[in-house]
Design a protein around this motif. Structure first.
Motif, PDB file in Angstrom:
ATOM      1  N   LEU A  99      48.779  14.268  10.240  1.00  0.00           N
ATOM      2  CA  LEU A  99      49.631  13.208  10.762  1.00  0.00           C
ATOM      3  C   LEU A  99      49.012  11.881  10.349  1.00  0.00           C
ATOM      4  O   LEU A  99      47.946  11.483  10.844  1.00  0.00           O
ATOM      5  N   LEU A 100      49.659  11.187   9.394  1.00  0.00           N
ATOM      6  CA  LEU A 100      49.141   9.926   8.882  1.00  0.00           C
ATOM      7  C   LEU A 100      49.696   8.793   9.732  1.00  0.00           C
ATOM      8  O   LEU A 100      50.904   8.605   9.820  1.00  0.00           O
ATOM      9  N   ILE A 101      48.792   8.035  10.366  1.00  0.00           N
ATOM     10  CA  ILE A 101      49.160   6.996  11.334  1.00  0.00           C
ATOM     11  C   ILE A 101      48.844   5.642  10.707  1.00  0.00           C
ATOM     12  O   ILE A 101      47.679   5.278  10.531  1.00  0.00           O
ATOM     13  N   ARG A 102      49.888   4.895  10.386  1.00  0.00           N
ATOM     14  CA  ARG A 102      49.680   3.614   9.704  1.00  0.00           C
ATOM     15  C   ARG A 102      49.368   2.480  10.666  1.00  0.00           C
ATOM     16  O   ARG A 102      48.857   1.448  10.251  1.00  0.00           O
ATOM     17  N   GLN A 103      49.719   2.633  11.926  1.00  0.00           N
ATOM     18  CA  GLN A 103      49.400   1.625  12.941  1.00  0.00           C
ATOM     19  C   GLN A 103      48.559   2.296  14.036  1.00  0.00           C
ATOM     20  O   GLN A 103      49.064   2.637  15.100  1.00  0.00           O
ATOM     21  N   PRO A 104      47.268   2.508  13.799  1.00  0.00           N
ATOM     22  CA  PRO A 104      46.451   3.254  14.765  1.00  0.00           C
ATOM     23  C   PRO A 104      46.070   2.473  16.009  1.00  0.00           C
ATOM     24  O   PRO A 104      45.496   3.030  16.933  1.00  0.00           O
ATOM     25  N   GLY A 105      46.406   1.172  16.047  1.00  0.00           N
ATOM     26  CA  GLY A 105      46.006   0.372  17.201  1.00  0.00           C
ATOM     27  C   GLY A 105      46.537   0.906  18.515  1.00  0.00           C
ATOM     28  O   GLY A 105      45.887   0.787  19.554  1.00  0.00           O
ATOM     29  N   GLU A 106      47.732   1.515  18.491  1.00  0.00           N
ATOM     30  CA  GLU A 106      48.312   2.036  19.718  1.00  0.00           C
ATOM     31  C   GLU A 106      47.511   3.198  20.293  1.00  0.00           C
ATOM     32  O   GLU A 106      47.582   3.483  21.486  1.00  0.00           O
ATOM     33  N   LEU A 107      46.727   3.868  19.451  1.00  0.00           N
ATOM     34  CA  LEU A 107      45.918   4.984  19.947  1.00  0.00           C
ATOM     35  C   LEU A 107      44.635   4.501  20.606  1.00  0.00           C
ATOM     36  O   LEU A 107      44.107   5.156  21.504  1.00  0.00           O
ATOM     37  N   TYR A 108      44.110   3.360  20.146  1.00  0.00           N
ATOM     38  CA  TYR A 108      42.839   2.881  20.681  1.00  0.00           C
ATOM     39  C   TYR A 108      42.937   2.530  22.161  1.00  0.00           C
ATOM     40  O   TYR A 108      41.929   2.506  22.870  1.00  0.00           O
ATOM     41  N   GLN A 109      44.156   2.252  22.636  1.00  0.00           N
ATOM     42  CA  GLN A 109      44.335   1.889  24.034  1.00  0.00           C
ATOM     43  C   GLN A 109      44.605   3.102  24.923  1.00  0.00           C
ATOM     44  O   GLN A 109      44.728   2.952  26.136  1.00  0.00           O
ATOM     45  N   GLN A 110      44.714   4.291  24.332  1.00  0.00           N
ATOM     46  CA  GLN A 110      45.008   5.499  25.090  1.00  0.00           C
ATOM     47  C   GLN A 110      43.738   6.268  25.407  1.00  0.00           C
ATOM     48  O   GLN A 110      42.805   6.311  24.606  1.00  0.00           O
ATOM     49  N   ASP A 111      43.707   6.854  26.605  1.00  0.00           N
ATOM     50  CA  ASP A 111      42.583   7.718  26.966  1.00  0.00           C
ATOM     51  C   ASP A 111      42.732   9.108  26.382  1.00  0.00           C
ATOM     52  O   ASP A 111      41.741   9.755  26.014  1.00  0.00           O
TER      53      ASP A 111
END
Length: 502
Positions: free
Chosen positions: A303-315
């Motif tokens: 799964l290639l994620i081009r906007q990974p910033g949304e994951l950094y805020q998830q636990d």
């Protein structure tokens, strides 16, 4: 003989369902007696469903789910007057006076059901037993046809024992890798297997450059089944992977690909806010078709994620993985199907569905992210030969690495491209180094001027040596980079003394 827990008569084409419900009884026949009829079922399916929970973190945990395993026997018989409930069946029923309330169209025989409660549900003996397939008699017209196209659906529910499966059958492997190194990562992993394609690994090493900031989530499913003699004929598949995504996303920002970089179908389910893909084949791992357990593995999906910033805020990320195995029941139950004349008919369809609820702890996944730092080393005026390979091996072994070697292609000068793989323990993890040693030989000229103005020209052999070095270590790449830098310095000092003399 037992009466099914539920018998449904349903209209096929757009009509409302009409159900006739009978209570379960042991012994005796259907109300009003039963007759044998030369009819056949459209589909006979035995399905078992199991549910598990897996937490993927620094302390991985797998356990059985809150829902106990369940099983269903399902038989469908269309009243079509042609293929299933035939005209011969209509004649068999019409020959009885009075007309019976039900018709026996065959039976199912069971074996190895001791890990289920079928002996209680269907009143079977300890080792084997059978269930008569009875269908209620429909209303026929003068031509022996059912005008509204009804279908009889018979279901029996049973429960596999809690200990029917000794091992937790499904394990999901999730990794975070660098997107630019996706193909390299796959090539290096395959290099751990016998019969590796050296040229594939070599080509990926020579062109690998890491500079993008994307994230790549790798998902692979492993299935362990109790080994049985027909295990090699199974073709299980991952029927669904669903990951609940933290934000409503566009599929242009998240794509799915295989290890070769081909883009695959990815769906976004708005009702569950999940990214989903399906139908991933699984193959039996070589050497795992013997012993008590057989292992199947799916192809990796990235799964290639081009906007990974949304994951950094998830636990964490939750998800669901479903595996379907056709032709196999985890409880070991076996069934055969016979028609009303006692002739063995088409075998029932056996299906095991295994669902795993995932909980991925993102902080631990990022901490375990495997970096792939690479260095390209170039040594001018160093002739590539077997002695240089021995020098590189010695430098690695001095630092505690165990070294394996594969030859690659040979050029006209007799030089073999070499692929080295070195490994050593780094705490609880293993530090890996892959080194592709390549180069070329050539002749160069040397001019020497003597006193008196005379100049002498001679030729001698020279060359250049290239080393493409890549390492892998979970977590931070600091320790790995320090080791690679030290190797670079040691090799440069050693090869400086070996330059071709001018």
């Amino acid at each position: 003989m037992p009466i099914p827990r539920r018998i449904e008569q349903a209209r096929d084409a757009g009509g409302a369902k009409l159900r006739q419900v009978f209570s379960t009884r042991r012994g005796g026949g259907a109300p009003g007696g039963a007759a044998f009829a030369r009819a056949s079922a459209d589909e006979v399916t035995l399905t078992e469903e199991y549910r598990y929970h897996q937490e993927i973190s620094s302390n991985d945990r797998r356990e059985t789910g809150d829902v106990p395993p369940s099983g269903t026997i399902r038989v469908t018989v269309p009243y079509d007057g042609h293929k299933y409930f035939t005209r011969a069946a209509v004649a068999d029923v019409s020959g009885h006076d009075p007309r019976p309330a039900a018709a026996v169209i065959g039976h199912l025989s069971f074996a190895d059901h001791h890990k289920t409660d079928l002996s209680e549900v269907l009143d079977l003996s300890e080792g084997y037993g059978s269930m008569a397939v009875e269908v209620p008699i429909a209303e026929f017209d003068e031509a022996g046809m059912v005008t509204d196209g009804r279908t009889c659906v018979i279901e029996h529910e049973y429960r596999p024992a809690e200990n029917a499966v000794r091992v937790l059958p499904v394990s999901v492997l999730v990794d975070l890798v660098d997107p630019d190194g996706a193909n390299l990562h796959e090539a290096l992993r395959t290099a751990l297997d016998p019969g590796t394609q050296v040229e594939q690994v070599a080509d990926e090493l020579t062109k690998y450059v890491s500079f993008r900031s994307y994230l790549l989530l790798s998902v692979q499913v492993v299935l362990h089944l109790p080994n049985r003699r027909y295990i090699r004929g199974l073709h299980p598949k991952v029927s669904l992977v669903s990951l609940r995504w933290p934000t409503i996303t566009s599929l242009s920002e998240v794509t799915l690909q295989n290890g070769r970089g081909d883009q695959l179908t990815l769906k976004y389910n708005p009702s569950s806010r999940s990214l989903e893909w399906s139908n991933v084949p699984m193959a039996l791992v070589d050497g795992h078709g013997v012993g008590d357990t057989a292992e199947f593995r799916s192809e990796k999906r990235y799964l290639l994620i081009r906007q990974p910033g949304e994951l950094y805020q998830q636990d964490a990320i939750d998800g669901t993985v479903c595996v379907e195995v056709n032709g196999y029941l985890l409880s070991g139950l076996r069934a055969r199907r016979f028609d009303a004349l006692g002739t063995q008919a088409e075998q029932p369809k056996l299906v095991s569905r295994i669902t795993t609820d995932l909980h991925l702890v993102l902080d631990d996944a990022f901490a375990r992210r495997e970096m792939l730092p690479c260095q390209h080393l170039h040594f001018d005026e160093v002739i590539p030969d077997n002695m240089r390979i021995a020098d590189i091996r010695a430098v690695l072994e001095t630092r505690g690495f165990q070294v394996e070697e594969w030859p690659s292609r040979q050029d006209g000068g007799g030089w073999h491209r070499r692929l080295l793989r070195a490994s050593r323990q780094a705490g609880p993890d293993t530090m890996w180094l892959w080194l592709l040693v390549d180069g070329r030989r050539f002749e160069t000229t040397r001019e020497k001027q003597q006193p008196g103005g005379q100049t002498f020209t001679s030729t001698f052999e020279s060359g250049e040596l290239k080393v493409f070095m890549c390492g892998a270590l979970p977590g931070t790449s600091r320790d790995l980079t320090l080791v690679m830098n030290a190797l670079h310095l040691t090799l440069r000092e050693r090869f400086e003394r070996l330059k071709a003399r001018r």
